[in-house]
Design a protein around this motif. Sequence first.
Motif, mmCIF file in Angstrom:
data_model
loop_
_atom_site.group_PDB
_atom_site.id
_atom_site.type_symbol
_atom_site.label_atom_id
_atom_site.label_comp_id
_atom_site.label_asym_id
_atom_site.label_seq_id
_atom_site.Cartn_x
_atom_site.Cartn_y
_atom_site.Cartn_z
ATOM 1 N N GLY A 111 -8.367 -3.467 -3.106
ATOM 2 C CA GLY A 111 -10.338 -3.178 -3.130
ATOM 3 C C GLY A 111 -9.861 -1.611 -1.941
ATOM 4 N N LEU A 112 -10.584 -0.966 -1.354
ATOM 5 C CA LEU A 112 -11.589 0.013 -0.820
ATOM 6 C C LEU A 112 -10.068 0.465 -0.066
ATOM 7 C CD1 LEU A 112 -13.094 2.357 -0.016
ATOM 8 C CD2 LEU A 112 -13.791 0.854 1.843
ATOM 9 N N LYS A 113 -9.083 0.361 0.207
ATOM 10 C CA LYS A 113 -8.192 0.496 0.642
ATOM 11 C C LYS A 113 -6.988 0.947 0.293
ATOM 12 C CE LYS A 113 -7.799 -1.923 5.358
ATOM 13 N NZ LYS A 113 -6.555 -2.766 6.117
ATOM 14 N N GLY A 114 -6.578 0.234 -1.419
ATOM 15 C CA GLY A 114 -6.273 0.494 -2.267
ATOM 16 C C GLY A 114 -6.605 2.309 -2.504
ATOM 17 N N ALA A 115 -7.857 1.951 -2.995
ATOM 18 C CA ALA A 115 -8.530 2.834 -3.998
ATOM 19 C C ALA A 115 -7.988 4.340 -2.930
ATOM 20 C CB ALA A 115 -10.257 2.966 -3.605
ATOM 21 N N ILE A 116 -8.373 4.728 -1.843
ATOM 22 C CA ILE A 116 -8.524 5.370 -0.887
ATOM 23 C C ILE A 116 -6.985 6.317 -1.508
ATOM 24 C CG2 ILE A 116 -7.949 6.720 1.021
ATOM 25 C CD1 ILE A 116 -10.601 4.566 1.802
ATOM 26 N N ILE A 117 -5.532 4.862 -0.855
ATOM 27 C CA ILE A 117 -4.540 4.859 -0.783
ATOM 28 C C ILE A 117 -4.555 6.107 -2.237
ATOM 29 C CG2 ILE A 117 -2.622 3.938 -0.351
ATOM 30 C CD1 ILE A 117 -2.792 4.152 1.645
ATOM 31 N N SER A 118 -4.628 5.372 -3.631
ATOM 32 C CA SER A 118 -3.304 5.818 -4.367
ATOM 33 C C SER A 118 -4.643 7.077 -4.893
ATOM 34 C CB SER A 118 -4.125 4.866 -5.779
ATOM 35 O OG SER A 118 -5.568 4.214 -5.960
ATOM 36 N N CYS A 119 -5.126 6.988 -4.664
ATOM 37 C CA CYS A 119 -6.409 8.340 -4.836
ATOM 38 C C CYS A 119 -5.963 9.755 -4.365
ATOM 39 C CB CYS A 119 -8.005 8.321 -4.803
ATOM 40 S SG CYS A 119 -8.749 9.866 -4.641
ATOM 41 N N LEU A 120 -5.540 9.729 -3.029
ATOM 42 C CA LEU A 120 -4.882 10.684 -2.079
ATOM 43 C C LEU A 120 -3.221 10.333 -2.763
ATOM 44 C CD1 LEU A 120 -5.628 9.481 1.639
ATOM 45 C CD2 LEU A 120 -6.336 11.571 0.038
ATOM 46 N N GLY A 121 -2.952 9.325 -2.880
ATOM 47 C CA GLY A 121 -1.511 9.992 -3.961
ATOM 48 C C GLY A 121 -1.139 10.532 -4.922
ATOM 49 N N VAL A 122 -1.851 10.693 -6.012
ATOM 50 C CA VAL A 122 -2.462 11.125 -7.139
ATOM 51 C C VAL A 122 -2.888 12.810 -6.754
ATOM 52 C CG1 VAL A 122 -4.642 11.296 -8.031
ATOM 53 C CG2 VAL A 122 -2.517 11.171 -9.627
ATOM 54 N N LEU A 125 0.684 -1.040 -0.009
ATOM 55 C CA LEU A 125 0.000 0.060 0.249
ATOM 56 C C LEU A 125 0.926 1.292 -0.030
ATOM 57 C CD1 LEU A 125 -3.372 -0.956 2.552
ATOM 58 C CD2 LEU A 125 -3.508 -0.709 0.102
ATOM 59 N N PHE A 126 1.854 1.466 0.899
ATOM 60 C CA PHE A 126 2.840 2.632 0.728
ATOM 61 C C PHE A 126 3.712 2.549 -0.579
ATOM 62 C CE2 PHE A 126 3.594 2.364 5.893
ATOM 63 C CZ PHE A 126 2.274 3.549 6.398
ATOM 64 N N LYS A 127 4.020 1.432 -1.568
ATOM 65 C CA LYS A 127 4.331 1.162 -2.500
ATOM 66 C C LYS A 127 3.469 1.539 -2.985
ATOM 67 C CE LYS A 127 6.250 -1.581 -5.678
ATOM 68 N NZ LYS A 127 7.090 -3.014 -6.047
ATOM 69 N N LEU A 128 2.463 1.318 -3.447
ATOM 70 C CA LEU A 128 1.271 2.086 -4.475
ATOM 71 C C LEU A 128 0.990 3.377 -4.809
ATOM 72 C CD1 LEU A 128 -1.064 1.174 -6.478
ATOM 73 C CD2 LEU A 128 -2.926 1.393 -4.264
ATOM 74 N N PHE A 129 1.086 4.600 -2.670
ATOM 75 C CA PHE A 129 0.944 5.423 -2.496
ATOM 76 C C PHE A 129 2.041 6.131 -3.132
ATOM 77 C CE2 PHE A 129 1.747 9.125 0.090
ATOM 78 C CZ PHE A 129 0.714 9.616 0.292
ATOM 79 N N GLY A 130 2.504 5.423 -3.150
ATOM 80 C CA GLY A 130 4.110 6.534 -4.002
ATOM 81 C C GLY A 130 4.454 6.663 -5.264
ATOM 82 N N SER A 161 -6.828 6.763 -10.981
ATOM 83 C CA SER A 161 -6.002 6.310 -9.734
ATOM 84 C C SER A 161 -6.720 4.675 -8.963
ATOM 85 C CB SER A 161 -4.982 7.323 -9.427
ATOM 86 O OG SER A 161 -6.233 8.095 -8.539
ATOM 87 N N THR A 162 -7.723 5.544 -9.043
ATOM 88 C CA THR A 162 -9.106 4.807 -7.612
ATOM 89 C C THR A 162 -9.490 3.583 -8.340
ATOM 90 O OG1 THR A 162 -9.315 6.949 -7.159
ATOM 91 C CG2 THR A 162 -11.422 4.956 -6.437
ATOM 92 N N TYR A 163 -9.679 3.602 -9.549
ATOM 93 C CA TYR A 163 -10.246 2.295 -9.733
ATOM 94 C C TYR A 163 -9.062 0.770 -9.922
ATOM 95 C CZ TYR A 163 -12.522 -0.713 -13.428
ATOM 96 O OH TYR A 163 -13.427 -2.046 -13.878
ATOM 97 N N ILE A 164 -7.957 1.734 -9.769
ATOM 98 C CA ILE A 164 -5.689 1.191 -10.061
ATOM 99 C C ILE A 164 -6.365 0.434 -8.476
ATOM 100 C CG2 ILE A 164 -3.437 0.100 -10.282
ATOM 101 C CD1 ILE A 164 -4.466 2.226 -12.226
#
Length: 183
Positions: free
Chosen positions: A73-84, A4-9, A64-67
């Motif tokens: 899942g939901l955590k990934g959607a939130i993390i990636s959206c925040l990241g971008v 998840l940190f990697k996805l955010f980064g 980013s949210t879809y990916i």
Amino acid sequence: MKELFKLFGIFFKIGAFTFGGGYAMIPLIEEEIVNKNKWIDEDEFLDIIAVAQSIPGALAVNTSTYIGYKIFGLKGAIISCLGVVLPSFIIILTIAKFLILFLNKGCVEKFFAGVRPAVVSLILVAVFKLKKGIKKSLFSFVIIITTIILILIFKVHPILIIIISGLLGYYFYKGVNVDESNS
């Protein structure tokens, strides 16, 4: 959690260093998500881009949210959206605070004069990558040409074109497996 940190980064980096919006981000997202990390394949990525373009909202946020959701899942959607989104938010706040100091500086104008051609080329790269997912047929060619004419000459709203094209595609390809006939 490490993933998840990697996805955010990944999405933070893309959001921070891509000028020109969502279309300029497509090649970078594809490189990181499809080619480097192999979280999804190229066909699925093209489908995600098509869906992200078809729904309301910014392409980068939608993609980013879809990916993120698809991968984690939901955590990934939130993390990636925040990241971008976070880099733009921080940059806009910083610019707003110091804009008055730099507003009349020629260096800012010169910087963006250099950035604009790079943004155009990133968008063109995205166009060439997206064209792979188009079914090569007379119907597709007619849709492309008609869309260009309707937007540039008749100033028809893109949303109307997307809806009509989708309905025409549904009608035209009804009963046809588009994936198998896409060559």
